[in-house]
Write a protein that holds these residues in place. Structure first.
Motif, PDB file in Angstrom:
ATOM      1  N   LYS A  65       0.866  -1.179   0.000  1.00 34.74           N
ATOM      2  CA  LYS A  65       0.000   0.000   0.000  1.00 34.74           C
ATOM      3  C   LYS A  65       0.902   1.226   0.000  1.00 34.74           C
ATOM      4  CE  LYS A  65      -3.294  -2.219   3.099  1.00 34.74           C
ATOM      5  NZ  LYS A  65      -3.876  -2.142   4.441  1.00 34.74           N
ATOM      6  N   PRO A  66       0.402   2.349  -0.503  1.00 35.36           N
ATOM      7  CA  PRO A  66       1.213   3.567  -0.426  1.00 35.36           C
ATOM      8  C   PRO A  66       1.600   3.859   1.028  1.00 35.36           C
ATOM      9  CG  PRO A  66      -0.662   3.917  -1.862  1.00 35.36           C
ATOM     10  CD  PRO A  66      -0.868   2.580  -1.197  1.00 35.36           C
ATOM     11  N   THR A  68       3.764   6.926   2.972  1.00 45.13           N
ATOM     12  CA  THR A  68       4.584   8.137   2.936  1.00 45.13           C
ATOM     13  C   THR A  68       5.762   8.063   3.907  1.00 45.13           C
ATOM     14  OG1 THR A  68       3.078   9.230   4.482  1.00 45.13           O
ATOM     15  CG2 THR A  68       2.717   9.631   2.130  1.00 45.13           C
ATOM     16  N   THR A  71       8.417   6.286   1.983  1.00 46.51           N
ATOM     17  CA  THR A  71       8.935   7.217   0.973  1.00 46.51           C
ATOM     18  C   THR A  71       9.933   8.164   1.620  1.00 46.51           C
ATOM     19  OG1 THR A  71       6.927   7.092  -0.369  1.00 46.51           O
ATOM     20  CG2 THR A  71       8.303   9.034  -0.675  1.00 46.51           C
ATOM     21  N   ASN A 103       3.290   5.149  -4.748  1.00 43.21           N
ATOM     22  CA  ASN A 103       2.160   4.479  -5.393  1.00 43.21           C
ATOM     23  C   ASN A 103       2.596   3.098  -5.868  1.00 43.21           C
ATOM     24  OD1 ASN A 103      -0.137   3.724  -6.696  1.00 43.21           O
ATOM     25  ND2 ASN A 103      -0.196   5.452  -8.112  1.00 43.21           N
ATOM     26  N   GLN A 105       1.109   0.245  -6.309  1.00 49.36           N
ATOM     27  CA  GLN A 105       0.259  -0.494  -7.250  1.00 49.36           C
ATOM     28  C   GLN A 105       0.550  -0.112  -8.694  1.00 49.36           C
ATOM     29  OE1 GLN A 105      -1.540  -3.188  -6.613  1.00 49.36           O
ATOM     30  NE2 GLN A 105      -0.731  -2.913  -4.544  1.00 49.36           N
ATOM     31  N   GLU A 106       0.836   1.154  -8.926  1.00 57.95           N
ATOM     32  CA  GLU A 106       1.167   1.596 -10.283  1.00 57.95           C
ATOM     33  C   GLU A 106       2.437   0.889 -10.776  1.00 57.95           C
ATOM     34  OE1 GLU A 106       2.907   5.639 -12.113  1.00 57.95           O
ATOM     35  OE2 GLU A 106       0.931   5.850 -11.164  1.00 57.95           O
TER      36      GLU A 106
END
Length: 137
Positions: A65-66, A68, A71, A103, A105-106
């Motif tokens: 899942k994203p 942050t 990141t 992201n 999933q992308e």
């Protein structure tokens, strides 16, 4: 980026991955480094290992899942690698890792793009090489 552009980028990145370990081992381990750079390399190793552990923990509990926080951790690794002046493409590797968690999933939907995202075990190997460099100096 179009499919052909990604294919070219992936081919280049795959070639880069194959030569990165060899270059780091041959070039970096033999180079003399200052005390200040040793500290920066050590900070880079710690940041990457910390981000790896957090990433493994997140994947095991929440999947892809994203995130942050991840990141940010990977961008911190990038910042420290640049400050340590490691070069040899490690910065690109860390940049893509940070982008992935924005992201996932992308990225996962495009297997060719996944070639740009370093695997955690590959980053562990890079840390091992950096540690060898610190030991030799």
């Amino acid at each position: 980026m179009d499919f052909i552009g990604k294919s070219i980028l992936i081919t280049s990145f795959t070639t880069f991955i194959e030569t990165l370990t060899k270059k780091l081992t041959e070039k970096l381990i033999d180079r003399k480094i200052s005390t200040d750079q040793k500290e920066k390399i050590c900070e880079t190793i710690i940041a990457i290992k910390t981000a790896n552990e957090a990433t493994r923990k997140f994947i095991n509990s929440d999947g892809y899942k994203p995130n942050t926080d991840l990141t940010s951790l990977w961008r911190d690794c990038l910042r420290k690698a640049v400050a340590a002046n490691i070069n040899e493409g490690l910065e690109d590797y860390l940049y893509h890792k940070a982008d992935f968690w924005g992201n996932p999933q992308e990225w996962l939907e495009n297997p060719s793009a996944m070639e740009l995202v370093p695997k955690l075990r590959d980053l562990d190997k890079k840390c091992d090489i950096l540690l060898q460099m610190l030991k030799k100096n």
